[in-house]
Motif scaffolding. Structure first.
Motif, PDB file in Angstrom:
ATOM      1  N   UNK A  22       0.856  -1.180   0.000  1.00  0.00           N
ATOM      2  CA  UNK A  22       0.000   0.000   0.000  1.00  0.00           C
ATOM      3  C   UNK A  22       0.892   1.230   0.000  1.00  0.00           C
ATOM      4  N   UNK A  23       0.656   2.143  -0.920  1.00  0.00           N
ATOM      5  CA  UNK A  23       1.425   3.377  -0.993  1.00  0.00           C
ATOM      6  C   UNK A  23       0.489   4.535  -1.269  1.00  0.00           C
ATOM      7  N   UNK A  24       0.798   5.728  -0.735  1.00  0.00           N
ATOM      8  CA  UNK A  24      -0.022   6.892  -1.027  1.00  0.00           C
ATOM      9  C   UNK A  24       0.381   7.538  -2.347  1.00  0.00           C
ATOM     10  N   UNK A  25       1.362   6.953  -3.025  1.00  0.00           N
ATOM     11  CA  UNK A  25       1.764   7.428  -4.340  1.00  0.00           C
ATOM     12  C   UNK A  25       1.413   6.353  -5.352  1.00  0.00           C
ATOM     13  N   UNK A  26       0.179   6.405  -5.831  1.00  0.00           N
ATOM     14  CA  UNK A  26      -0.317   5.334  -6.693  1.00  0.00           C
ATOM     15  C   UNK A  26       0.405   5.301  -8.028  1.00  0.00           C
ATOM     16  N   UNK A  27       0.373   6.413  -8.755  1.00  0.00           N
ATOM     17  CA  UNK A  27       1.135   6.571  -9.996  1.00  0.00           C
ATOM     18  C   UNK A  27       1.572   8.023 -10.073  1.00  0.00           C
ATOM     19  N   UNK A  28       2.443   8.331 -11.017  1.00  0.00           N
ATOM     20  CA  UNK A  28       2.823   9.712 -11.291  1.00  0.00           C
ATOM     21  C   UNK A  28       2.543  10.007 -12.755  1.00  0.00           C
ATOM     22  N   UNK A  29       1.662  10.962 -13.011  1.00  0.00           N
ATOM     23  CA  UNK A  29       1.394  11.382 -14.381  1.00  0.00           C
ATOM     24  C   UNK A  29       2.623  12.098 -14.914  1.00  0.00           C
ATOM     25  N   UNK A  30       3.130  11.640 -16.077  1.00  0.00           N
ATOM     26  CA  UNK A  30       4.407  12.148 -16.556  1.00  0.00           C
ATOM     27  C   UNK A  30       4.268  13.144 -17.705  1.00  0.00           C
ATOM     28  N   UNK A  56      -4.874  -4.452  -6.889  1.00  0.00           N
ATOM     29  CA  UNK A  56      -5.744  -3.875  -7.908  1.00  0.00           C
ATOM     30  C   UNK A  56      -5.575  -2.362  -7.883  1.00  0.00           C
ATOM     31  N   UNK A  57      -5.342  -1.771  -9.054  1.00  0.00           N
ATOM     32  CA  UNK A  57      -5.247  -0.328  -9.209  1.00  0.00           C
ATOM     33  C   UNK A  57      -6.166   0.078 -10.346  1.00  0.00           C
ATOM     34  N   UNK A  58      -7.147   0.924 -10.060  1.00  0.00           N
ATOM     35  CA  UNK A  58      -8.085   1.398 -11.069  1.00  0.00           C
ATOM     36  C   UNK A  58      -7.686   2.799 -11.512  1.00  0.00           C
ATOM     37  N   UNK A 110      -7.650   9.760 -12.172  1.00  0.00           N
ATOM     38  CA  UNK A 110      -7.894   9.391 -10.782  1.00  0.00           C
ATOM     39  C   UNK A 110      -7.422   7.946 -10.605  1.00  0.00           C
ATOM     40  N   UNK A 111      -6.490   7.748  -9.681  1.00  0.00           N
ATOM     41  CA  UNK A 111      -5.946   6.416  -9.414  1.00  0.00           C
ATOM     42  C   UNK A 111      -6.414   5.951  -8.039  1.00  0.00           C
ATOM     43  N   UNK A 112      -7.031   4.787  -7.996  1.00  0.00           N
ATOM     44  CA  UNK A 112      -7.495   4.202  -6.739  1.00  0.00           C
ATOM     45  C   UNK A 112      -6.832   2.849  -6.542  1.00  0.00           C
ATOM     46  N   UNK A 113      -6.099   2.726  -5.434  1.00  0.00           N
ATOM     47  CA  UNK A 113      -5.447   1.472  -5.109  1.00  0.00           C
ATOM     48  C   UNK A 113      -6.299   0.696  -4.106  1.00  0.00           C
ATOM     49  N   UNK A 114      -6.593  -0.544  -4.472  1.00  0.00           N
ATOM     50  CA  UNK A 114      -7.385  -1.414  -3.589  1.00  0.00           C
ATOM     51  C   UNK A 114      -6.458  -2.410  -2.889  1.00  0.00           C
ATOM     52  N   UNK A 115      -6.751  -2.650  -1.624  1.00  0.00           N
ATOM     53  CA  UNK A 115      -5.997  -3.630  -0.852  1.00  0.00           C
ATOM     54  C   UNK A 115      -6.975  -4.390   0.030  1.00  0.00           C
ATOM     55  N   UNK A 116      -7.012  -5.696  -0.155  1.00  0.00           N
ATOM     56  CA  UNK A 116      -7.946  -6.557   0.567  1.00  0.00           C
ATOM     57  C   UNK A 116      -9.383  -6.072   0.400  1.00  0.00           C
ATOM     58  N   UNK A 120      -7.345   1.734  -0.540  1.00  0.00           N
ATOM     59  CA  UNK A 120      -6.284   2.035   0.423  1.00  0.00           C
ATOM     60  C   UNK A 120      -5.619   3.370   0.148  1.00  0.00           C
ATOM     61  N   UNK A 121      -5.658   3.834  -1.109  1.00  0.00           N
ATOM     62  CA  UNK A 121      -5.033   5.110  -1.464  1.00  0.00           C
ATOM     63  C   UNK A 121      -5.686   5.634  -2.725  1.00  0.00           C
ATOM     64  N   UNK A 122      -5.708   6.959  -2.853  1.00  0.00           N
ATOM     65  CA  UNK A 122      -6.295   7.585  -4.036  1.00  0.00           C
ATOM     66  C   UNK A 122      -5.537   8.870  -4.358  1.00  0.00           C
ATOM     67  N   UNK A 123      -5.251   9.092  -5.650  1.00  0.00           N
ATOM     68  CA  UNK A 123      -4.626  10.333  -6.091  1.00  0.00           C
ATOM     69  C   UNK A 123      -5.365  10.866  -7.308  1.00  0.00           C
TER      70      UNK A 123
END
Length: 277
Positions: A22-30, A56-58, A110-116, A120-123
């Motif tokens: 789990x990270x609060x930095x899901x992706x970085x738009x480049x 899972x990352x949406x 919008x990036x949403x990281x799912x955990x269990x 868990x994190x969204x940017x």
């Protein structure tokens, strides 16, 4: 894969499958760059944090096309989404088509990281791009500055803001030795918003640190993606007044610090998702 808004997405790739983190930095738009040999397409790239593979990352993209920067009329927003798992994090860009040549495009993700099973994190991130015309990239438009007058007791600074850029909330400012000055005039033509700052009652033969800044955003995008599309550009110069009140040519030391806060340009991955709008 998953799609929305009439856009089709396909993701593929292989990789190892360590335990998801789990990270609060899901992706970085480049970068949002023009398509190769296609005036109607743009390529959106992003990167992942090191040593993170997702359960899972949406990723949900919203792409806004602007007819011109002055009227700020937007076409119907293009939206699409797809899922990233630990098996396909090699996918790092998406090609989007269906634009008009020479148009400015703002792309938000919008990036949403799912955990269990839970988020868990969204940017939320946005970037600016522009399609080509006849295969040629148009000149990059930014805030430009010039000094129209440097005398013994006065420095006049002119800021030029291009009206073609797709921002409807623009505020400019200028300082001298860290002090904000409110003595200015603003006019506009078909190309620029022009603000002239008058720094008065200065000392002869003295060096001053003159800085300018502009903050800008697009209210249409900000309403859809709150807190985004606010950015800034800053520059500073060392300017020396003349030695006598009769006037003359002052000294401008090009010691500029230019900061354009938007996105960081990196190499483009060869793994591409093609979306036809």
């Amino acid at each position: 894969s998953q799609n929305a808004g009439g856009a089709n997405g396909t993701v593929s790739g292989t990789g190892n499958s360590p335990t998801s983190g789990v990270t609060d930095k899901t992706i970085t738009l480049e970068e949002i760059e023009s398509g190769i040999n296609d005036d109607t397409a743009l390529n959106i790239t992003w990167s992942y944090p090191n040593n993170i593979l997702y359960e899972l990352l949406t990723l949900t993209f919203s792409v806004y096309e602007f007819i011109n920067g002055t009227q700020l009329v937007t076409d119907t927003v293009k939206t699409f989404s797809f899922n990233i798992t630990s098996s396909n994090t090699t996918v790092k860009n998406v090609a989007v088509s269906g634009f008009q040549p020479g148009r400015y495009v703002i792309a938000c993700v919008q990036a949403q990281q799912y955990y269990q099973g839970a988020v868990a994190a969204q940017t939320n991130q946005c970037g600016l791009g522009q399609t080509t015309v006849n295969g040629t990239s148009l000149p990059q438009l930014n805030l430009t500055t010039s000094f129209s007058n440097i005398s013994a007791n006065q420095i006049d600074l002119i800021l030029f803001w291009p009206l073609q850029l797709p921002y409807d909330n623009v505020s400019m400012n200028a300082t001298i030795n860290g002090m904000i000055y409110s003595n200015y005039t603003t006019v506009s033509n078909q190309t620029y918003m022009i603000t002239t700052y008058y720094f008065l009652n200065l000392s002869p033969n003295t060096e001053y640190n003159v800085c300018s800044s502009v903050n800008y955003s697009n209210n249409h995008v900000s309403d859809s993606v709150p807190g985004l599309m606010a950015s800034s550009q800053n520059s500073c110069n060392k300017v020396k007044t003349t030695s006598n009140a009769m006037g003359g040519v002052g000294h401008l030391q090009v010691n500029s610090v230019l900061i354009f806060i938007f996105f960081i340009i990196v190499a483009v991955s060869s793994n591409t998702v093609f979306l036809m709008m």
